[in-house]
Design a protein around this motif. Structure first.
Motif, PDB file in Angstrom:
ATOM      1  N   SER A  76       0.815  -1.227   0.000  1.00  0.00           N
ATOM      2  CA  SER A  76       0.000   0.000   0.000  1.00  0.00           C
ATOM      3  C   SER A  76       0.844   1.270   0.000  1.00  0.00           C
ATOM      4  CB  SER A  76      -0.923   0.004   1.220  1.00  0.00           C
ATOM      5  OG  SER A  76      -0.170   0.215   2.406  1.00  0.00           O
ATOM      6  N   VAL A  77       2.160   1.151   0.111  1.00  0.00           N
ATOM      7  CA  VAL A  77       3.035   2.317   0.269  1.00  0.00           C
ATOM      8  C   VAL A  77       3.399   2.893  -1.103  1.00  0.00           C
ATOM      9  CG1 VAL A  77       5.210   3.141   1.243  1.00  0.00           C
ATOM     10  CG2 VAL A  77       3.935   1.327   2.401  1.00  0.00           C
ATOM     11  N   THR A  78       3.199   4.198  -1.245  1.00  0.00           N
ATOM     12  CA  THR A  78       3.535   4.882  -2.491  1.00  0.00           C
ATOM     13  C   THR A  78       5.019   5.240  -2.519  1.00  0.00           C
ATOM     14  OG1 THR A  78       3.148   7.105  -1.623  1.00  0.00           O
ATOM     15  CG2 THR A  78       1.222   5.919  -2.529  1.00  0.00           C
ATOM     16  N   LYS A  79       5.511   5.682  -3.662  1.00  0.00           N
ATOM     17  CA  LYS A  79       6.911   6.097  -3.791  1.00  0.00           C
ATOM     18  C   LYS A  79       7.210   7.248  -2.818  1.00  0.00           C
ATOM     19  CE  LYS A  79      11.001   6.957  -5.771  1.00  0.00           C
ATOM     20  NZ  LYS A  79      11.736   7.795  -4.860  1.00  0.00           N
ATOM     21  N   ASP A  80       6.305   8.233  -2.737  1.00  0.00           N
ATOM     22  CA  ASP A  80       6.521   9.353  -1.804  1.00  0.00           C
ATOM     23  C   ASP A  80       6.564   8.866  -0.356  1.00  0.00           C
ATOM     24  OD1 ASP A  80       6.672  11.202  -3.830  1.00  0.00           O
ATOM     25  OD2 ASP A  80       4.575  11.823  -3.667  1.00  0.00           O
ATOM     26  N   GLU A  81       5.731   7.897  -0.024  1.00  0.00           N
ATOM     27  CA  GLU A  81       5.738   7.361   1.336  1.00  0.00           C
ATOM     28  C   GLU A  81       7.009   6.566   1.602  1.00  0.00           C
ATOM     29  OE1 GLU A  81       0.987   6.951   2.303  1.00  0.00           O
ATOM     30  OE2 GLU A  81       1.935   5.370   1.115  1.00  0.00           O
ATOM     31  N   TRP A  82       7.524   5.856   0.573  1.00  0.00           N
ATOM     32  CA  TRP A  82       8.805   5.161   0.749  1.00  0.00           C
ATOM     33  C   TRP A  82       9.902   6.188   1.019  1.00  0.00           C
ATOM     34  CZ3 TRP A  82       9.094   0.674   2.542  1.00  0.00           C
ATOM     35  CH2 TRP A  82       8.300  -0.374   2.103  1.00  0.00           C
ATOM     36  N   ASP A  83       9.794   7.365   0.392  1.00  0.00           N
ATOM     37  CA  ASP A  83      10.765   8.430   0.666  1.00  0.00           C
ATOM     38  C   ASP A  83      10.699   8.852   2.136  1.00  0.00           C
ATOM     39  OD1 ASP A  83      11.551   8.416  -1.990  1.00  0.00           O
ATOM     40  OD2 ASP A  83      10.366  10.182  -2.540  1.00  0.00           O
ATOM     41  N   GLN A  84       9.492   8.969   2.672  1.00  0.00           N
ATOM     42  CA  GLN A  84       9.336   9.314   4.093  1.00  0.00           C
ATOM     43  C   GLN A  84       9.921   8.214   4.988  1.00  0.00           C
ATOM     44  OE1 GLN A  84       4.991  10.135   3.962  1.00  0.00           O
ATOM     45  NE2 GLN A  84       5.539  11.964   5.125  1.00  0.00           N
ATOM     46  N   ILE A  85       9.632   6.971   4.635  1.00  0.00           N
ATOM     47  CA  ILE A  85      10.169   5.840   5.404  1.00  0.00           C
ATOM     48  C   ILE A  85      11.694   5.851   5.338  1.00  0.00           C
ATOM     49  CG2 ILE A  85      10.335   3.309   5.493  1.00  0.00           C
ATOM     50  CD1 ILE A  85       7.690   4.378   6.569  1.00  0.00           C
ATOM     51  N   ALA A  86      12.252   6.140   4.173  1.00  0.00           N
ATOM     52  CA  ALA A  86      13.718   6.177   4.029  1.00  0.00           C
ATOM     53  C   ALA A  86      14.314   7.250   4.934  1.00  0.00           C
ATOM     54  CB  ALA A  86      14.102   6.422   2.570  1.00  0.00           C
ATOM     55  N   PHE A 160       9.277  -8.515   5.718  1.00  0.00           N
ATOM     56  CA  PHE A 160       9.858  -7.645   4.696  1.00  0.00           C
ATOM     57  C   PHE A 160      10.776  -8.428   3.771  1.00  0.00           C
ATOM     58  CE2 PHE A 160      12.838  -4.773   2.767  1.00  0.00           C
ATOM     59  CZ  PHE A 160      11.979  -3.839   2.213  1.00  0.00           C
ATOM     60  N   ILE A 161      11.582  -9.318   4.314  1.00  0.00           N
ATOM     61  CA  ILE A 161      12.475 -10.125   3.467  1.00  0.00           C
ATOM     62  C   ILE A 161      11.644 -10.914   2.463  1.00  0.00           C
ATOM     63  CG2 ILE A 161      14.014 -12.126   3.472  1.00  0.00           C
ATOM     64  CD1 ILE A 161      15.228 -11.010   6.093  1.00  0.00           C
ATOM     65  N   GLU A 162      10.587 -11.531   2.927  1.00  0.00           N
ATOM     66  CA  GLU A 162       9.722 -12.317   2.035  1.00  0.00           C
ATOM     67  C   GLU A 162       9.088 -11.424   0.972  1.00  0.00           C
ATOM     68  OE1 GLU A 162       8.346 -15.558   0.349  1.00  0.00           O
ATOM     69  OE2 GLU A 162       9.649 -15.600   2.100  1.00  0.00           O
ATOM     70  N   TRP A 163       8.558 -10.282   1.390  1.00  0.00           N
ATOM     71  CA  TRP A 163       7.905  -9.363   0.454  1.00  0.00           C
ATOM     72  C   TRP A 163       8.895  -8.814  -0.568  1.00  0.00           C
ATOM     73  CZ3 TRP A 163       8.668  -4.129  -0.446  1.00  0.00           C
ATOM     74  CH2 TRP A 163       7.716  -3.500  -1.241  1.00  0.00           C
ATOM     75  N   SER A 164      10.099  -8.457  -0.123  1.00  0.00           N
ATOM     76  CA  SER A 164      11.067  -7.791  -1.003  1.00  0.00           C
ATOM     77  C   SER A 164      11.641  -8.721  -2.073  1.00  0.00           C
ATOM     78  CB  SER A 164      12.195  -7.164  -0.184  1.00  0.00           C
ATOM     79  OG  SER A 164      12.971  -8.154   0.458  1.00  0.00           O
ATOM     80  N   LYS A 165      11.491 -10.022  -1.896  1.00  0.00           N
ATOM     81  CA  LYS A 165      11.967 -10.962  -2.934  1.00  0.00           C
ATOM     82  C   LYS A 165      11.262 -10.709  -4.261  1.00  0.00           C
ATOM     83  CE  LYS A 165      13.117 -14.712   0.230  1.00  0.00           C
ATOM     84  NZ  LYS A 165      12.723 -16.057   0.722  1.00  0.00           N
ATOM     85  N   ASN A 166      10.005 -10.274  -4.195  1.00  0.00           N
ATOM     86  CA  ASN A 166       9.210 -10.062  -5.414  1.00  0.00           C
ATOM     87  C   ASN A 166       8.945  -8.587  -5.695  1.00  0.00           C
ATOM     88  OD1 ASN A 166       8.877 -12.892  -5.733  1.00  0.00           O
ATOM     89  ND2 ASN A 166       7.291 -12.840  -4.165  1.00  0.00           N
ATOM     90  N   ASN A 167       9.591  -7.702  -4.959  1.00  0.00           N
ATOM     91  CA  ASN A 167       9.335  -6.275  -5.134  1.00  0.00           C
ATOM     92  C   ASN A 167      10.643  -5.504  -5.212  1.00  0.00           C
ATOM     93  OD1 ASN A 167       6.249  -5.820  -4.786  1.00  0.00           O
ATOM     94  ND2 ASN A 167       6.812  -7.341  -3.244  1.00  0.00           N
ATOM     95  N   LYS A 168      10.841  -4.868  -6.345  1.00  0.00           N
ATOM     96  CA  LYS A 168      12.061  -4.118  -6.606  1.00  0.00           C
ATOM     97  C   LYS A 168      12.038  -2.792  -5.830  1.00  0.00           C
ATOM     98  CE  LYS A 168      14.606  -2.260 -10.498  1.00  0.00           C
ATOM     99  NZ  LYS A 168      14.590  -1.982 -11.938  1.00  0.00           N
ATOM    100  N   SER A 169      13.173  -2.397  -5.323  1.00  0.00           N
ATOM    101  CA  SER A 169      13.301  -1.123  -4.608  1.00  0.00           C
ATOM    102  C   SER A 169      13.029   0.032  -5.564  1.00  0.00           C
ATOM    103  CB  SER A 169      14.707  -0.998  -4.030  1.00  0.00           C
ATOM    104  OG  SER A 169      14.911   0.317  -3.537  1.00  0.00           O
ATOM    105  N   PRO A 170      12.331   1.058  -5.115  1.00  0.00           N
ATOM    106  CA  PRO A 170      12.115   2.232  -5.969  1.00  0.00           C
ATOM    107  C   PRO A 170      13.418   3.015  -6.193  1.00  0.00           C
ATOM    108  CG  PRO A 170      11.189   2.617  -3.775  1.00  0.00           C
ATOM    109  CD  PRO A 170      11.670   1.193  -3.812  1.00  0.00           C
ATOM    110  N   TYR A 171      14.494   2.601  -5.533  1.00  0.00           N
ATOM    111  CA  TYR A 171      15.771   3.310  -5.635  1.00  0.00           C
ATOM    112  C   TYR A 171      16.786   2.555  -6.471  1.00  0.00           C
ATOM    113  CZ  TYR A 171      13.355   5.635  -1.896  1.00  0.00           C
ATOM    114  OH  TYR A 171      12.387   6.280  -1.168  1.00  0.00           O
ATOM    115  N   GLU A 172      16.343   1.500  -7.150  1.00  0.00           N
ATOM    116  CA  GLU A 172      17.239   0.757  -8.042  1.00  0.00           C
ATOM    117  C   GLU A 172      17.648   1.649  -9.202  1.00  0.00           C
ATOM    118  OE1 GLU A 172      18.402  -2.490  -7.820  1.00  0.00           O
ATOM    119  OE2 GLU A 172      17.409  -2.682  -5.888  1.00  0.00           O
ATOM    120  N   ILE A 173      18.892   1.552  -9.571  1.00  0.00           N
ATOM    121  CA  ILE A 173      19.386   2.364 -10.693  1.00  0.00           C
ATOM    122  C   ILE A 173      19.341   1.547 -11.959  1.00  0.00           C
ATOM    123  CG2 ILE A 173      21.377   3.571 -11.605  1.00  0.00           C
ATOM    124  CD1 ILE A 173      22.147   4.233  -8.728  1.00  0.00           C
TER     125      ILE A 173
END
Length: 173
Positions: A76-86, A160-173
């Motif tokens: 449910s977290v948007t890119k802007d919200e990931w920025d806040q979390i970061a 989070f580890i389980e979820w992140s296996k299938n979800n790319k970071s919004p900060y990938e270059i």
């Protein structure tokens, strides 16, 4: 009284005075150390209280923190919200690195250190995914802690580890 006897007695008296002064100095240094440790603990607690008060008074941030850290609703977290979390996690990382550093210098109790290093080990996958800069020795110690026998990952780490296996970071270059 002969001059030699007088000199010997005065030297002995002066030496005793120096020893008494050193004993008082040691007591004073211990007291000052305890006071400094108390002040650092109070400042750390005040920072945490201030941060949590900011979350409580800001309903959007409070809800975002609950979605991530309580409900593990990462989708449910948007890119802007990931920025806040970061940004939030950079603050957490900085605080925990400070505790790690102070512990390495003998300035913090082991109990406080273990809480911080365990918390950092539980957050490390999130920090890596968010591409948060991680200082060398601190990161190695955190990674090693997560591999130690007896370390139990928190629910956020596991989920989070389980979820992140299938979800790319919004900060990938």
């Amino acid at each position: 009284m002969k001059t030699n006897t007088f000199i010997t007695l005065s030297t002995a008296t002066a030496n005793i005075g120096v020893l008494v002064g050193l004993v008082f100095l040691i007591f004073e240094l211990r007291q000052n150390s305890a006071i400094a440790l108390s002040q650092m603990t109070q400042e750390r607690a005040a920072m945490l209280v201030d941060q949590n008060i900011a979350y409580v008074t800001n309903q959007e941030i409070s809800k975002l923190m609950a979605r991530i850290y309580t409900h593990f609703d990462f989708d449910s977290v948007t890119k802007d919200e990931w920025d806040q979390i970061a940004r939030h996690e950079i603050i957490v990382r900085t605080r925990q690195r400070d505790i790690w550093f102070q512990y390495s210098k003998g300035l913090i109790d082991e109990e406080v250190y273990l809480l911080a290093i365990n918390s950092a080990a539980n957050r490390l996958p999130l920090w890596e995914w968010l591409k948060i800069p991680l200082p060398g020795k601190f990161t190695k110690d955190v990674a090693n802690r997560s591999k130690e026998e007896g370390f139990q990952g928190s629910p956020i780490r596991t989920k989070f580890i389980e979820w992140s296996k299938n979800n790319k970071s919004p900060y990938e270059i």
